[in-house]
Write a protein that holds these residues in place. Sequence first.
Motif, mmCIF file in Angstrom:
data_model
loop_
_atom_site.group_PDB
_atom_site.id
_atom_site.type_symbol
_atom_site.label_atom_id
_atom_site.label_comp_id
_atom_site.label_asym_id
_atom_site.label_seq_id
_atom_site.Cartn_x
_atom_site.Cartn_y
_atom_site.Cartn_z
ATOM 1 N N ALA A 144 0.716 9.333 6.652
ATOM 2 C CA ALA A 144 1.500 8.165 6.234
ATOM 3 C C ALA A 144 2.695 8.589 5.372
ATOM 4 O O ALA A 144 3.804 8.060 5.518
ATOM 5 N N LEU A 145 2.468 9.550 4.493
ATOM 6 C CA LEU A 145 3.559 10.070 3.676
ATOM 7 C C LEU A 145 4.588 10.788 4.537
ATOM 8 O O LEU A 145 5.804 10.658 4.339
ATOM 9 N N LEU A 146 4.099 11.540 5.510
ATOM 10 C CA LEU A 146 4.977 12.314 6.371
ATOM 11 C C LEU A 146 5.915 11.412 7.171
ATOM 12 O O LEU A 146 7.055 11.784 7.458
ATOM 13 N N VAL A 147 5.451 10.225 7.513
ATOM 14 C CA VAL A 147 6.274 9.267 8.241
ATOM 15 C C VAL A 147 7.544 8.931 7.460
ATOM 16 O O VAL A 147 8.622 8.762 8.033
ATOM 17 N N ASN A 148 7.423 8.877 6.155
ATOM 18 C CA ASN A 148 8.544 8.424 5.321
ATOM 19 C C ASN A 148 9.268 9.551 4.606
ATOM 20 O O ASN A 148 10.473 9.487 4.400
ATOM 21 N N SER A 149 8.541 10.583 4.199
ATOM 22 C CA SER A 149 9.155 11.641 3.392
ATOM 23 C C SER A 149 8.330 12.917 3.497
ATOM 24 O O SER A 149 7.209 12.980 3.004
ATOM 25 N N PRO A 187 0.816 -1.227 0.000
ATOM 26 C CA PRO A 187 0.000 0.000 0.000
ATOM 27 C C PRO A 187 0.843 1.269 0.000
ATOM 28 O O PRO A 187 0.452 2.281 -0.593
ATOM 29 N N ALA A 188 2.013 1.225 0.650
ATOM 30 C CA ALA A 188 2.887 2.399 0.652
ATOM 31 C C ALA A 188 3.427 2.689 -0.740
ATOM 32 O O ALA A 188 3.626 3.850 -1.126
ATOM 33 N N GLN A 189 3.665 1.641 -1.532
ATOM 34 C CA GLN A 189 4.228 1.822 -2.866
ATOM 35 C C GLN A 189 3.237 2.458 -3.837
ATOM 36 O O GLN A 189 3.645 2.976 -4.876
ATOM 37 N N VAL A 190 1.952 2.448 -3.507
ATOM 38 C CA VAL A 190 0.984 3.167 -4.340
ATOM 39 C C VAL A 190 1.369 4.636 -4.402
ATOM 40 O O VAL A 190 1.273 5.281 -5.448
ATOM 41 N N VAL A 191 1.820 5.185 -3.272
ATOM 42 C CA VAL A 191 2.259 6.578 -3.222
ATOM 43 C C VAL A 191 3.791 6.662 -3.235
ATOM 44 O O VAL A 191 4.383 7.614 -2.731
ATOM 45 N N LEU A 192 4.422 5.625 -3.799
ATOM 46 C CA LEU A 192 5.853 5.586 -4.089
ATOM 47 C C LEU A 192 6.735 5.671 -2.847
ATOM 48 O O LEU A 192 7.785 6.305 -2.852
ATOM 49 N N GLN A 193 6.317 5.015 -1.773
ATOM 50 C CA GLN A 193 7.103 4.954 -0.555
ATOM 51 C C GLN A 193 7.425 3.497 -0.235
ATOM 52 O O GLN A 193 6.633 2.601 -0.535
ATOM 53 N N ASN A 194 8.583 3.298 0.406
ATOM 54 C CA ASN A 194 8.994 1.947 0.786
ATOM 55 C C ASN A 194 9.155 1.894 2.298
ATOM 56 O O ASN A 194 10.256 1.984 2.831
ATOM 57 N N ASN A 195 8.032 1.780 2.999
ATOM 58 C CA ASN A 195 8.041 1.837 4.453
ATOM 59 C C ASN A 195 6.832 1.074 4.979
ATOM 60 O O ASN A 195 5.686 1.422 4.652
ATOM 61 N N PRO A 196 7.035 0.021 5.786
ATOM 62 C CA PRO A 196 5.888 -0.763 6.269
ATOM 63 C C PRO A 196 4.943 0.037 7.162
ATOM 64 O O PRO A 196 3.741 -0.212 7.170
ATOM 65 N N LEU A 197 5.483 1.010 7.914
ATOM 66 C CA LEU A 197 4.615 1.833 8.756
ATOM 67 C C LEU A 197 3.724 2.731 7.901
ATOM 68 O O LEU A 197 2.531 2.898 8.189
ATOM 69 N N THR A 198 4.287 3.276 6.830
ATOM 70 C CA THR A 198 3.476 4.041 5.877
ATOM 71 C C THR A 198 2.375 3.166 5.308
ATOM 72 O O THR A 198 1.213 3.583 5.200
ATOM 73 N N GLY A 199 2.737 1.933 4.947
ATOM 74 C CA GLY A 199 1.733 1.013 4.410
ATOM 75 C C GLY A 199 0.647 0.684 5.411
ATOM 76 O O GLY A 199 -0.542 0.604 5.057
ATOM 77 N N LEU A 200 1.018 0.507 6.675
ATOM 78 C CA LEU A 200 0.031 0.223 7.714
ATOM 79 C C LEU A 200 -0.939 1.388 7.872
ATOM 80 O O LEU A 200 -2.155 1.191 7.995
ATOM 81 N N LEU A 201 -0.406 2.603 7.852
ATOM 82 C CA LEU A 201 -1.268 3.779 7.963
ATOM 83 C C LEU A 201 -2.191 3.912 6.753
ATOM 84 O O LEU A 201 -3.346 4.328 6.887
ATOM 85 N N VAL A 202 -1.699 3.559 5.567
ATOM 86 C CA VAL A 202 -2.552 3.576 4.374
ATOM 87 C C VAL A 202 -3.684 2.564 4.531
ATOM 88 O O VAL A 202 -4.844 2.843 4.190
ATOM 89 N N LEU A 203 -3.370 1.376 5.056
ATOM 90 C CA LEU A 203 -4.415 0.382 5.308
ATOM 91 C C LEU A 203 -5.462 0.920 6.280
ATOM 92 O O LEU A 203 -6.674 0.728 6.084
ATOM 93 N N ILE A 204 -5.013 1.595 7.324
ATOM 94 C CA ILE A 204 -5.943 2.194 8.286
ATOM 95 C C ILE A 204 -6.795 3.254 7.598
ATOM 96 O O ILE A 204 -8.006 3.346 7.835
ATOM 97 N N ALA A 205 -6.177 4.036 6.725
ATOM 98 C CA ALA A 205 -6.908 5.083 6.003
ATOM 99 C C ALA A 205 -7.990 4.477 5.116
ATOM 100 O O ALA A 205 -9.129 4.973 5.064
ATOM 101 N N VAL A 206 -7.640 3.411 4.400
ATOM 102 C CA VAL A 206 -8.615 2.753 3.526
ATOM 103 C C VAL A 206 -9.743 2.139 4.357
ATOM 104 O O VAL A 206 -10.918 2.234 3.992
#
Length: 341
Positions: free
Chosen positions: A212-217, A28-47
């Motif tokens: 989620a983006l802010l966590v990574n970049s 899920p993080a890679q949808v917004v071009l990030q490589n971070n499992p925490l970003t992905g977890l937050l994206v899952l929560i958002a969805v």
Amino acid sequence: MTAAVRQWDRLSDRNPLIAFVDACLRGPAQVVLQNNPLTGLLVLIAVAWGAFENGQPRIFGGAVLGLVVGTATAVVLRVDDASLRKGLFGFSPFLTGIAVPTFLDDRPLMWLYLVLGAIATTVVTLALNAIFKTWGLTAFTMPFVLTTWVLLMAAYQFDRFTVLTKLKPMFPGEGQVTGGRFDWDLIPTFLRGVSQVFLIDSWVTGLIILLALLVNSRWSALFAVIGAVGATLLALWFGADASSLDKGLFGFNAVLTAIAVGAVLHRPGALVTVYTLFGIALTLFVQMALATVLTPLGIPVLTGPFNIATWLLLLPKRHFAPVPNHERVKESVVSAVRHTV
């Protein structure tokens, strides 16, 4: 937090099951071009938030199912392990898993359709990356777009499915395609422009995705806002459909273009920002043109405009600055194309 991330990475290296979970979280993080499992977890929560807020929990279920099936398919097909671990075979099936229950009525066969679509999305990812590698590009989210278009157009021919795109097929120039009254509640509109990347109409979801983006970049989060604001205001200025504006439907493709061009592929700077602003406008125009082409078919543009516009921006190979030296951003979908085939 850094220590926790390192510990998680060590566990992933030692345990195959945790490694698979890690790959799924990065999808899920890679949808917004990030490589971070925490970003992905937050994206899952958002969805999840958006799905339940809109009374459609099956969308979250479809997202998880598509993500797991797509990633598992990549394992079975023995794709490059490094790309698999970065979630590069999970993000497009994740989007397919969201799209199928969003645009098809809820029937038992829909879930089989979704599983087949997720498998197909992974295969299409391999095929398209093999093609685009010739030009030094990646397929981005185009495997999701092509697979979902095929699934929706095929569904029109099956009596067991009902397509729920709410798009009335008509030839260009027929009927009224714009109108309504814009609410002028701009901040929620901009946030919905972010949430619509995942086909979710929720300003809260958009806010969580920005976090989620802010966590990574920080740059990625900033350019996501620039993309949503810029495209929405430009569409408003040119007189786009007001109800679509309110839902953020003119911002989400530009969000992805802005992140890719402004924050991931180049080091942020004045010239890069100008090029990104042009890319935001280009993405909007491609979206409107593609909507005209697809109107007779009654299917949505999805993230097709982002893919087309970003390819056009990259093909001239105007490298204004080096790619940011940030490992988790650098190791996104745009950097691993050579490993995906």
